[in-house]
Design a protein around this motif. Sequence first.
Motif, PDB file in Angstrom:
ATOM      1  N   ALA A 122      13.441  -6.775   2.243  1.00  0.00           N
ATOM      2  CA  ALA A 122      12.499  -5.749   3.089  1.00  0.00           C
ATOM      3  C   ALA A 122      12.689  -5.341   4.573  1.00  0.00           C
ATOM      4  O   ALA A 122      11.897  -6.089   4.859  1.00  0.00           O
ATOM      5  N   PRO A 123      12.756  -4.085   4.465  1.00  0.00           N
ATOM      6  CA  PRO A 123      13.209  -3.560   5.987  1.00  0.00           C
ATOM      7  C   PRO A 123      11.608  -3.503   5.806  1.00  0.00           C
ATOM      8  O   PRO A 123      10.288  -3.192   4.839  1.00  0.00           O
ATOM      9  N   SER A 124      11.140  -2.930   6.548  1.00  0.00           N
ATOM     10  CA  SER A 124       9.873  -1.814   6.915  1.00  0.00           C
ATOM     11  C   SER A 124       9.809  -0.186   6.287  1.00  0.00           C
ATOM     12  O   SER A 124      11.118   0.080   5.930  1.00  0.00           O
ATOM     13  N   ALA A 125       8.725  -0.103   5.641  1.00  0.00           N
ATOM     14  CA  ALA A 125       8.218   0.535   4.141  1.00  0.00           C
ATOM     15  C   ALA A 125       8.143   1.944   5.716  1.00  0.00           C
ATOM     16  O   ALA A 125       7.273   3.025   4.877  1.00  0.00           O
ATOM     17  N   ASN A 126       9.219   2.251   5.473  1.00  0.00           N
ATOM     18  CA  ASN A 126       9.457   3.901   6.584  1.00  0.00           C
ATOM     19  C   ASN A 126      10.872   4.212   6.401  1.00  0.00           C
ATOM     20  O   ASN A 126      12.391   3.508   5.823  1.00  0.00           O
ATOM     21  N   LYS A 127      11.172   5.632   6.329  1.00  0.00           N
ATOM     22  CA  LYS A 127      12.548   6.814   6.444  1.00  0.00           C
ATOM     23  C   LYS A 127      13.461   5.493   7.522  1.00  0.00           C
ATOM     24  O   LYS A 127      12.460   5.739   9.051  1.00  0.00           O
TER      25      LYS A 127
ATOM     26  N   GLU B 160       1.924  -9.303   7.799  1.00  0.00           N
ATOM     27  CA  GLU B 160       0.914  -8.921   9.000  1.00  0.00           C
ATOM     28  C   GLU B 160       1.044  -7.982  10.171  1.00  0.00           C
ATOM     29  O   GLU B 160       0.671  -7.950  11.191  1.00  0.00           O
ATOM     30  N   THR B 161       3.571  -8.133  10.365  1.00  0.00           N
ATOM     31  CA  THR B 161       3.554  -7.465  11.273  1.00  0.00           C
ATOM     32  C   THR B 161       3.545  -5.707  10.447  1.00  0.00           C
ATOM     33  O   THR B 161       2.347  -4.816  10.898  1.00  0.00           O
ATOM     34  N   VAL B 162       4.195  -5.031   9.617  1.00  0.00           N
ATOM     35  CA  VAL B 162       4.318  -4.286   9.210  1.00  0.00           C
ATOM     36  C   VAL B 162       4.162  -3.742   7.467  1.00  0.00           C
ATOM     37  O   VAL B 162       4.584  -5.084   7.339  1.00  0.00           O
ATOM     38  N   TYR B 163       4.456  -2.659   7.510  1.00  0.00           N
ATOM     39  CA  TYR B 163       4.285  -2.632   5.644  1.00  0.00           C
ATOM     40  C   TYR B 163       5.952  -2.913   5.317  1.00  0.00           C
ATOM     41  O   TYR B 163       6.837  -2.036   5.989  1.00  0.00           O
ATOM     42  N   GLY B 164       6.209  -3.534   4.034  1.00  0.00           N
ATOM     43  CA  GLY B 164       7.747  -3.660   3.948  1.00  0.00           C
ATOM     44  C   GLY B 164       7.662  -3.167   2.796  1.00  0.00           C
ATOM     45  O   GLY B 164       6.731  -2.846   1.765  1.00  0.00           O
ATOM     46  N   LEU B 165       9.182  -2.825   2.622  1.00  0.00           N
ATOM     47  CA  LEU B 165       9.756  -1.838   1.065  1.00  0.00           C
ATOM     48  C   LEU B 165      10.411  -3.064   0.340  1.00  0.00           C
ATOM     49  O   LEU B 165      11.774  -3.499   1.519  1.00  0.00           O
TER      50      LEU B 165
ATOM     51  N   ALA C 192      -1.503   4.716   4.423  1.00  0.00           N
ATOM     52  CA  ALA C 192      -1.435   6.351   4.008  1.00  0.00           C
ATOM     53  C   ALA C 192      -0.235   6.561   4.853  1.00  0.00           C
ATOM     54  O   ALA C 192       1.134   7.154   4.680  1.00  0.00           O
ATOM     55  N   HIS C 193       0.203   5.655   5.816  1.00  0.00           N
ATOM     56  CA  HIS C 193       1.914   5.874   6.748  1.00  0.00           C
ATOM     57  C   HIS C 193       3.089   5.372   5.807  1.00  0.00           C
ATOM     58  O   HIS C 193       4.462   6.546   5.934  1.00  0.00           O
ATOM     59  N   VAL C 194       2.925   4.995   4.454  1.00  0.00           N
ATOM     60  CA  VAL C 194       4.182   4.496   3.817  1.00  0.00           C
ATOM     61  C   VAL C 194       4.233   5.712   2.649  1.00  0.00           C
ATOM     62  O   VAL C 194       5.119   5.909   2.944  1.00  0.00           O
ATOM     63  N   ASN C 195       2.635   6.039   2.353  1.00  0.00           N
ATOM     64  CA  ASN C 195       3.013   7.167   1.528  1.00  0.00           C
ATOM     65  C   ASN C 195       3.911   8.933   1.956  1.00  0.00           C
ATOM     66  O   ASN C 195       4.078   9.235   1.795  1.00  0.00           O
ATOM     67  N   GLU C 196       3.421   8.626   3.409  1.00  0.00           N
ATOM     68  CA  GLU C 196       3.794   9.650   3.904  1.00  0.00           C
ATOM     69  C   GLU C 196       5.445   9.897   4.389  1.00  0.00           C
ATOM     70  O   GLU C 196       6.327  10.713   4.576  1.00  0.00           O
ATOM     71  N   SER C 197       5.393   8.562   5.240  1.00  0.00           N
ATOM     72  CA  SER C 197       6.910   8.538   4.783  1.00  0.00           C
ATOM     73  C   SER C 197       8.385   8.102   3.787  1.00  0.00           C
ATOM     74  O   SER C 197       8.798   8.946   3.740  1.00  0.00           O
ATOM     75  N   LEU C 198       7.755   7.551   3.018  1.00  0.00           N
ATOM     76  CA  LEU C 198       8.663   7.394   1.178  1.00  0.00           C
ATOM     77  C   LEU C 198       8.350   8.296   0.175  1.00  0.00           C
ATOM     78  O   LEU C 198       8.906   8.349  -0.103  1.00  0.00           O
ATOM     79  N   GLY C 199       7.253   9.252   1.043  1.00  0.00           N
ATOM     80  CA  GLY C 199       7.140   9.575  -0.352  1.00  0.00           C
ATOM     81  C   GLY C 199       6.833   9.015  -2.217  1.00  0.00           C
ATOM     82  O   GLY C 199       7.011   7.866  -2.452  1.00  0.00           O
TER      83      GLY C 199
END
Length: 330
Positions: free
Chosen positions: A138-143, A30-35, A153-160
């Motif tokens: 799970a941290p946020s799913a970004n670099k 509910e907050t952000v995407y997690g990894l 889409a943000h997850v994909n852009e950031s972590l590829g």
Amino acid sequence: MPKIIVPNSQSVQDACAVLQEGGLVAFPTETVYGLGADATNAKAVTKIYDAKGRPSFNPLISHYYSAEQAFTDVVANEDAKILAHHFWPGPLTMILPKSKHGRIADLTTAGLDSAAIRVPSHHVARDLLKGLDFPLAAPSANKSGEISPTSPAHVNESLGEAVPLILASGTCDIGLESTVVDLLGDVPVIVRPGAITAEDMQHVLGKAVGIDYGIKSKSDKPRSPGQTLRHYAPHIPIRLRAVDVAPNEALLSFGSVKFMGVKGGGAAKDLPDHQHMNLSEAGDLHEAAANLFKMMRALDRSEFKAIAVMDIPKTGLGLAINERLERACG
Ligand code: TXA
Ligand code: MG
């Protein structure tokens, strides 16, 4: 298996299998995407630090299906039980002492004696956690250091390539990371503001809740390792409390821009869409929070000298929005 998949009972089961084998899965909360990775498996957790380029002294949050499960890995005090009762499942993370026989890997907590735990409310996160017999780190799913992702889409852009599987479920409702509250002392202290505010917690606890975001206090030791790091940073500078905008700046506005001018002539309301985005024309802080990271990303273009951000009230969710913006300034 395709990389970005729509969650259904089969794909959630597949995602559980990947996690059981020590792999990574990005998932919505509910907050952000997690990894996510198995929080009890140090080898799996290593993959999170690698994928994010995150310093391994910055501990991760462990996510659980229920408070009951969470409280087997930490020592819950009375405040923790009350907060869990009122705010879980939901956007609240608690820092508590690790329990003696808890299963959370030392790498997950970066070697600390305390652990951060949370029970998210997003239905996909819950379906995933229900199918596992371990918590998900799970941290946020970004670099590390980039803006947290609020869409697949943000997850994909950031972590590829670093993330093999993304459970996609649209944009996140809240759009800002969970409130983190340190419950290690007698007085609960918020170390990261979020959708659950100090007032919300004071109300149910019947006592004062402290605040230490670690931004201004140059104190000896931060309460939360994440406080020392530059966070949520776009590539171009951010200029806060803007009352006007330069022709070569992007504008992130809040509320009405009727009376805002462009330096040298012109009105902000006439700027093209790619140069100006409004967090909430109605001045609604919830709408603004949900839009913040998406709009910061969209305006983060090298053709602009900076992002000028209008003043946002420092009340309720506005505190969390301001904290993210101040961190974005470095
Ligand atoms: O909303 C959220 O909390 C998202 C979603 C995915 O759940 N997760 C998230 O995780 O934002 P992350 O890793 O980006 O932020 C966790 C923060 C970091 O600032 C970290 O330093 C702090 O929590 N933290 C974790 N364990 C801690 C501990 N034992 N003591 C103090 N701070 C801790
Ligand atoms: Mg993060």
